[in-house]
Design an enzyme around this catalytic site. Structure first.
Site, PDB file in Angstrom:
ATOM      1  N   ARG A 106       3.386  12.990  -7.440  1.00 11.82           N
ATOM      2  CA  ARG A 106       3.494  11.527  -7.606  1.00 11.82           C
ATOM      3  C   ARG A 106       3.480  11.263  -9.106  1.00 11.82           C
ATOM      4  O   ARG A 106       2.505  11.604  -9.787  1.00 11.82           O
ATOM      5  CB  ARG A 106       2.346  10.799  -6.902  1.00 11.82           C
ATOM      6  CG  ARG A 106       2.291   9.327  -7.290  1.00 11.82           C
ATOM      7  CD  ARG A 106       1.373   8.498  -6.433  1.00 11.82           C
ATOM      8  NE  ARG A 106       1.981   8.221  -5.136  1.00 11.82           N
ATOM      9  CZ  ARG A 106       1.565   7.253  -4.311  1.00 11.82           C
ATOM     10  NH1 ARG A 106       0.546   6.483  -4.636  1.00 11.82           N
ATOM     11  NH2 ARG A 106       2.180   7.061  -3.151  1.00 11.82           N
ATOM     12  N   HIS A 133      10.556   6.327  -3.082  1.00 16.34           N
ATOM     13  CA  HIS A 133       9.386   6.718  -2.274  1.00 16.34           C
ATOM     14  C   HIS A 133       9.880   7.189  -0.898  1.00 16.34           C
ATOM     15  O   HIS A 133       9.651   6.544   0.116  1.00 16.34           O
ATOM     16  CB  HIS A 133       8.453   5.516  -2.139  1.00 16.34           C
ATOM     17  CG  HIS A 133       7.063   5.858  -1.686  1.00 16.34           C
ATOM     18  ND1 HIS A 133       6.625   7.154  -1.495  1.00 16.34           N
ATOM     19  CD2 HIS A 133       6.004   5.055  -1.363  1.00 16.34           C
ATOM     20  CE1 HIS A 133       5.355   7.134  -1.089  1.00 16.34           C
ATOM     21  NE2 HIS A 133       4.972   5.874  -1.002  1.00 16.34           N
ATOM     22  N   GLN A 136       7.646   7.561   2.377  1.00 22.22           N
ATOM     23  CA  GLN A 136       7.320   6.293   3.015  1.00 22.22           C
ATOM     24  C   GLN A 136       8.397   5.878   4.014  1.00 22.22           C
ATOM     25  O   GLN A 136       8.106   5.439   5.131  1.00 22.22           O
ATOM     26  CB  GLN A 136       7.175   5.198   1.943  1.00 22.22           C
ATOM     27  CG  GLN A 136       6.778   3.852   2.511  1.00 22.22           C
ATOM     28  CD  GLN A 136       5.391   3.882   3.121  1.00 22.22           C
ATOM     29  OE1 GLN A 136       4.444   4.312   2.498  1.00 22.22           O
ATOM     30  NE2 GLN A 136       5.274   3.436   4.374  1.00 22.22           N
ATOM     31  N   ASP A 224       6.847  -5.563   0.042  1.00 21.70           N
ATOM     32  CA  ASP A 224       5.976  -4.666  -0.721  1.00 21.70           C
ATOM     33  C   ASP A 224       5.360  -5.483  -1.843  1.00 21.70           C
ATOM     34  O   ASP A 224       5.757  -6.633  -2.101  1.00 21.70           O
ATOM     35  CB  ASP A 224       6.795  -3.475  -1.262  1.00 21.70           C
ATOM     36  CG  ASP A 224       5.923  -2.418  -1.954  1.00 21.70           C
ATOM     37  OD1 ASP A 224       4.688  -2.415  -1.723  1.00 21.70           O
ATOM     38  OD2 ASP A 224       6.463  -1.615  -2.737  1.00 21.70           O
ATOM     39  N   CYS A 262       4.439  -0.972   3.234  1.00 22.03           N
ATOM     40  CA  CYS A 262       3.982   0.399   2.985  1.00 22.03           C
ATOM     41  C   CYS A 262       2.495   0.464   2.660  1.00 22.03           C
ATOM     42  O   CYS A 262       1.876   1.508   2.800  1.00 22.03           O
ATOM     43  CB  CYS A 262       4.793   1.025   1.857  1.00 22.03           C
ATOM     44  SG  CYS A 262       4.551   0.237   0.248  1.00 22.03           S
ATOM     45  N   ARG A 290       2.675   8.117   8.225  1.00 22.61           N
ATOM     46  CA  ARG A 290       2.809   8.944   7.020  1.00 22.61           C
ATOM     47  C   ARG A 290       2.369  10.371   7.342  1.00 22.61           C
ATOM     48  O   ARG A 290       2.990  11.345   6.937  1.00 22.61           O
ATOM     49  CB  ARG A 290       1.957   8.384   5.868  1.00 22.61           C
ATOM     50  CG  ARG A 290       2.422   7.060   5.296  1.00 22.61           C
ATOM     51  CD  ARG A 290       3.762   7.187   4.600  1.00 22.61           C
ATOM     52  NE  ARG A 290       3.724   8.144   3.503  1.00 22.61           N
ATOM     53  CZ  ARG A 290       3.274   7.894   2.262  1.00 22.61           C
ATOM     54  NH1 ARG A 290       2.859   6.681   1.963  1.00 22.61           N
ATOM     55  NH2 ARG A 290       3.271   8.811   1.330  1.00 22.61           N
TER      56      ARG A 290
HETATM   57  N1   CP Z   1       2.088   3.651   0.738  1.00 22.40           N
HETATM   58  C1   CP Z   1       1.565   4.530  -0.134  1.00 22.40           C
HETATM   59  O1   CP Z   1       2.232   5.427  -0.658  1.00 22.40           O
HETATM   60  O2   CP Z   1       0.236   4.345  -0.354  1.00 22.40           O
HETATM   61  P1   CP Z   1      -0.680   5.100  -1.439  1.00 22.40           P
HETATM   62  O3   CP Z   1      -0.282   4.553  -2.795  1.00 22.40           O
HETATM   63  O4   CP Z   1      -2.072   4.716  -1.059  1.00 22.40           O
HETATM   64  O5   CP Z   1      -0.440   6.568  -1.360  1.00 22.40           O
HETATM   65  N1  NVA Z   2       5.927  -0.188  -4.961  1.00 19.51           N
HETATM   66  C1  NVA Z   2       4.570   0.303  -4.904  1.00 19.51           C
HETATM   67  C2  NVA Z   2       4.425   1.262  -3.781  1.00 19.51           C
HETATM   68  C3  NVA Z   2       3.029   1.787  -3.596  1.00 19.51           C
HETATM   69  C4  NVA Z   2       2.910   2.756  -2.472  1.00 19.51           C
HETATM   70  C5  NVA Z   2       4.209   0.955  -6.220  1.00 19.51           C
HETATM   71  O1  NVA Z   2       5.007   1.721  -6.776  1.00 19.51           O
HETATM   72  O2  NVA Z   2       3.111   0.670  -6.726  1.00 19.51           O
END
Ligand code: CP
Ligand code: NVA
Length: 303
Positions: A106, A133, A136, A224, A262, A290
């Site tokens: 990540r 992502h 997701q 989101d 998400c 997930r």
């Molecule tokens: N939806 C998602 O990826 O959540 P986290 O940021 O908690 O991993």
């Molecule tokens: N769009 C959000 C998704 C988190 C899972 C971010 O990047 O913070």
């Protein structure tokens, strides 16, 4: 792909049949007898997870999923590793590949993910970048189909910021053959190259600045956060307030429409309590999926 490794980097670079195969693997894991947990296909395998940003769902679902498949996990955070202190991603990839069987990252910059995949000799999984992502969206497609059957030919609407989740939603619409209607402010539209790819790939895609146009008779409404981890709040709240998903907005979708997010949600901003806690919402199934979808991804990567 420089080698034959099965990286899970983005939904546009994996063919449709393979994405379906991964979902099927995930669905099979979901139905598996819990008593088989711990002696599954990942015995003797280790997943390394590298986090340059916070996470709840991604961290926990990958860790639990790997353990349920019989494997082991190590978590590397930016602050505690040399990767966060000047060692190159290429060298990190070379070293981790000597120890572990699969790596999840990540990060902010998608180029770091590409560099990791280029230099690793084990499969690499995208656990979110500023651009996309994909894990997701595998869970989201699984969730829609769990509740409503095949997603192909159905209509999904998104209202809000054209962010990383939306970029993967565009990939998913193209690869899983559903119609997508996006409502975003002009200045917060999704990545232009991804929009172009979708149009060239024949996607049924509409981009508007009007939420009610996007959600009209939709089978599913998605939103989101207005301020992703890489964003500064600045004028986003003002710009995105017309894109809030309210009961009135859901009233324009089909009567049996689903609501997805998400998570983490910012209640009262992009969605009101009456929707996320209401009859449309499947967000907790979506979070659980997930786990199942990623068990499919892990098994595919290491098959
Ligand atoms: N939806 C998602 O990826 O959540 P986290 O940021 O908690 O991993
Ligand atoms: N769009 C959000 C998704 C988190 C899972 C971010 O990047 O913070």
């Amino acid at each position: 792909m420089a080698n034959a490794l099965k990286h899970f980097l983005d939904l546009d670079v994996i063919d449709k049949a393979t994405l379906r195969e991964i979902l099927d693997l995930g669905a099979a894991s979901k139905e598996a007898d819990p008593s088989s947990r711990g002696d599954g296909p990942m015995v003797g395998k280790t997943l390394a997870m590298m986090f340059e940003k916070p996470s709840t769902r991604t961290r926990v679902s990958f860790e639990i999923g790997m353990r349920q498949l019989g494997g082991e996990v190590i978590v590397l955070s930016q602050n505690e590793t040399q990767f966060g202190h000047g060692e190159t991603i290429a060298d990190t990839a070379r070293v981790l590949s000597r120890f572990v069987d699969v790596i999840m990252l990540r990060t902010d910059d998608p180029q770091k993910l590409a560099d990791l995949a280029e230099h690793a000799t084990v499969p690499v999984i995208n656990g979110l970048t500023d651009l996309s992502h994909p894990c997701q969206l595998m869970a989201d497609v699984m969730t829609f189909e769990q509740h409503r059957g095949p997603i192909a030919g159905r209509t999904v609407a998104y209202s809000g910021d054209g962010n990383n989740v939306v970029n993967s939603l565009i990939h998913a619409a193209t690869q899983f053959d559903f119609s997508l209607r996006l409502a975003c402010p002009d200045s917060l539209r999704p990545d232009p190259a991804i929009l172009r790819w979708a149009i060239e790939s024949g996607a049924d895609l509409t981009v508007t600045d009007d939420t009610l146009v996007a959600v009209e008779k939709a089978d599913c409404v998605v939103t989101d956060t207005w301020v992703s981890m890489h964003n500064k709040a600045e004028d986003r709240v003002q710009l995105l307030t017309p894109y809030r998903v309210t009961e009135e907005v859901m009233g324009h979708a089909k009567d049996d429409a689903l609501f997805m997010h998400c998570l983490p949600a910012h209640r009262g901003d992009e969605v009101v309590d009456e929707v996320i806690d209401g009859r449309w919402s499947v967000v907790w199934d979506e979070a659980e999926n997930r786990l199942h979808a990623q068990k499919g991804i892990l098994q595919w990567c290491l098959s």
